[in-house]
Design a protein around this motif. Sequence first.
Motif, PDB file in Angstrom:
ATOM      1  N   ARG A  74     -23.941   8.596  11.376  1.00  0.00           N
ATOM      2  CA  ARG A  74     -22.591   8.553  11.948  1.00  0.00           C
ATOM      3  C   ARG A  74     -22.634   7.951  13.354  1.00  0.00           C
ATOM      4  NH1 ARG A  74     -21.810  13.523  11.340  1.00  0.00           N
ATOM      5  NH2 ARG A  74     -21.067  13.392   9.213  1.00  0.00           N
ATOM      6  N   GLU A  75     -23.636   8.350  14.129  1.00  0.00           N
ATOM      7  CA  GLU A  75     -23.786   7.823  15.487  1.00  0.00           C
ATOM      8  C   GLU A  75     -24.037   6.318  15.475  1.00  0.00           C
ATOM      9  OE1 GLU A  75     -27.022   8.287  19.041  1.00  0.00           O
ATOM     10  OE2 GLU A  75     -26.456  10.107  17.958  1.00  0.00           O
ATOM     11  N   ARG A  76     -24.905   5.873  14.577  1.00  0.00           N
ATOM     12  CA  ARG A  76     -25.190   4.422  14.459  1.00  0.00           C
ATOM     13  C   ARG A  76     -23.936   3.658  14.041  1.00  0.00           C
ATOM     14  NH1 ARG A  76     -30.327   3.988  16.630  1.00  0.00           N
ATOM     15  NH2 ARG A  76     -31.536   5.670  15.762  1.00  0.00           N
ATOM     16  N   TYR A  77     -23.194   4.219  13.119  1.00  0.00           N
ATOM     17  CA  TYR A  77     -21.956   3.583  12.662  1.00  0.00           C
ATOM     18  C   TYR A  77     -20.983   3.437  13.833  1.00  0.00           C
ATOM     19  CZ  TYR A  77     -17.715   2.742   9.966  1.00  0.00           C
ATOM     20  OH  TYR A  77     -16.567   2.190   9.466  1.00  0.00           O
ATOM     21  N   GLU A  79     -21.606   3.465  17.025  1.00  0.00           N
ATOM     22  CA  GLU A  79     -22.135   2.522  18.019  1.00  0.00           C
ATOM     23  C   GLU A  79     -21.801   1.091  17.624  1.00  0.00           C
ATOM     24  OE1 GLU A  79     -26.327   3.169  18.324  1.00  0.00           O
ATOM     25  OE2 GLU A  79     -26.094   5.022  19.472  1.00  0.00           O
ATOM     26  N   CYS A  80     -21.953   0.772  16.349  1.00  0.00           N
ATOM     27  CA  CYS A  80     -21.665  -0.585  15.893  1.00  0.00           C
ATOM     28  C   CYS A  80     -20.171  -0.885  15.998  1.00  0.00           C
ATOM     29  CB  CYS A  80     -22.162  -0.790  14.465  1.00  0.00           C
ATOM     30  SG  CYS A  80     -22.088  -2.517  13.937  1.00  0.00           S
ATOM     31  N   VAL A  81     -19.325   0.095  15.696  1.00  0.00           N
ATOM     32  CA  VAL A  81     -17.871  -0.095  15.833  1.00  0.00           C
ATOM     33  C   VAL A  81     -17.526  -0.424  17.279  1.00  0.00           C
ATOM     34  CG1 VAL A  81     -15.628   1.061  15.738  1.00  0.00           C
ATOM     35  CG2 VAL A  81     -17.248   1.339  13.856  1.00  0.00           C
ATOM     36  N   GLU A  82     -18.069   0.349  18.212  1.00  0.00           N
ATOM     37  CA  GLU A  82     -17.798   0.111  19.637  1.00  0.00           C
ATOM     38  C   GLU A  82     -18.327  -1.244  20.084  1.00  0.00           C
ATOM     39  OE1 GLU A  82     -15.789   1.884  21.534  1.00  0.00           O
ATOM     40  OE2 GLU A  82     -15.482   3.112  19.745  1.00  0.00           O
ATOM     41  N   THR A  83     -19.515  -1.594  19.631  1.00  0.00           N
ATOM     42  CA  THR A  83     -20.087  -2.894  19.994  1.00  0.00           C
ATOM     43  C   THR A  83     -19.218  -4.029  19.486  1.00  0.00           C
ATOM     44  OG1 THR A  83     -22.337  -2.006  20.010  1.00  0.00           O
ATOM     45  CG2 THR A  83     -22.111  -4.383  19.741  1.00  0.00           C
ATOM     46  N   GLU A 100     -10.702  -4.916  13.467  1.00  0.00           N
ATOM     47  CA  GLU A 100      -9.550  -4.071  13.824  1.00  0.00           C
ATOM     48  C   GLU A 100      -9.383  -2.895  12.868  1.00  0.00           C
ATOM     49  OE1 GLU A 100      -6.017  -6.372  14.293  1.00  0.00           O
ATOM     50  OE2 GLU A 100      -6.992  -7.795  15.639  1.00  0.00           O
ATOM     51  N   GLU A 101      -9.764  -3.086  11.607  1.00  0.00           N
ATOM     52  CA  GLU A 101      -9.605  -2.027  10.605  1.00  0.00           C
ATOM     53  C   GLU A 101     -10.660  -0.925  10.724  1.00  0.00           C
ATOM     54  OE1 GLU A 101      -9.593  -3.888   6.792  1.00  0.00           O
ATOM     55  OE2 GLU A 101      -7.717  -4.941   7.157  1.00  0.00           O
ATOM     56  N   LEU A 102     -11.742  -1.195  11.429  1.00  0.00           N
ATOM     57  CA  LEU A 102     -12.812  -0.206  11.530  1.00  0.00           C
ATOM     58  C   LEU A 102     -12.352   1.007  12.341  1.00  0.00           C
ATOM     59  CD1 LEU A 102     -15.935  -2.417  12.283  1.00  0.00           C
ATOM     60  CD2 LEU A 102     -15.461  -1.136  10.193  1.00  0.00           C
ATOM     61  N   GLU A 103     -12.734   2.170  11.873  1.00  0.00           N
ATOM     62  CA  GLU A 103     -12.440   3.407  12.576  1.00  0.00           C
ATOM     63  C   GLU A 103     -13.735   4.171  12.776  1.00  0.00           C
ATOM     64  OE1 GLU A 103      -9.598   5.635  10.394  1.00  0.00           O
ATOM     65  OE2 GLU A 103      -8.089   4.044  10.430  1.00  0.00           O
TER      66      GLU A 103
END
Length: 105
Positions: A74-77, A79-83, A100-103
């Motif tokens: 979950r943390e890796r996911y 991190e990638c969304v924020e990046t 934009e759709e990523l949450e």
Amino acid sequence: MALSLTTWVVMLLMMAVLWGGGTAAIWRSMHDEDRKLDLIRDQGKIDTYSPRAMADLREWVQANPADPYADEARERYNECVETLREIDEPFYDWSDDEIEELERL
């Protein structure tokens, strides 16, 4: 025992195919690594997962919430969304709509 002409031709063709395929794979890999390095130099970081890998990771986290590795995944996911939201040019083939759709999870 002398080798026939057919044996020599097949042997040389196989050497060409193996060396050619290996050379092409190394060239592509080095080209990708150069691109990653340029993106890191320009942006400070790059996206770590492709769209398909992110979908798989999200699916896995949702299907396995009690797994000992679920928190790390979950943390890796996240991190990638924020990046992806912070960088201008992703390494993988992300469209603006997909980002934009990523949450966060």
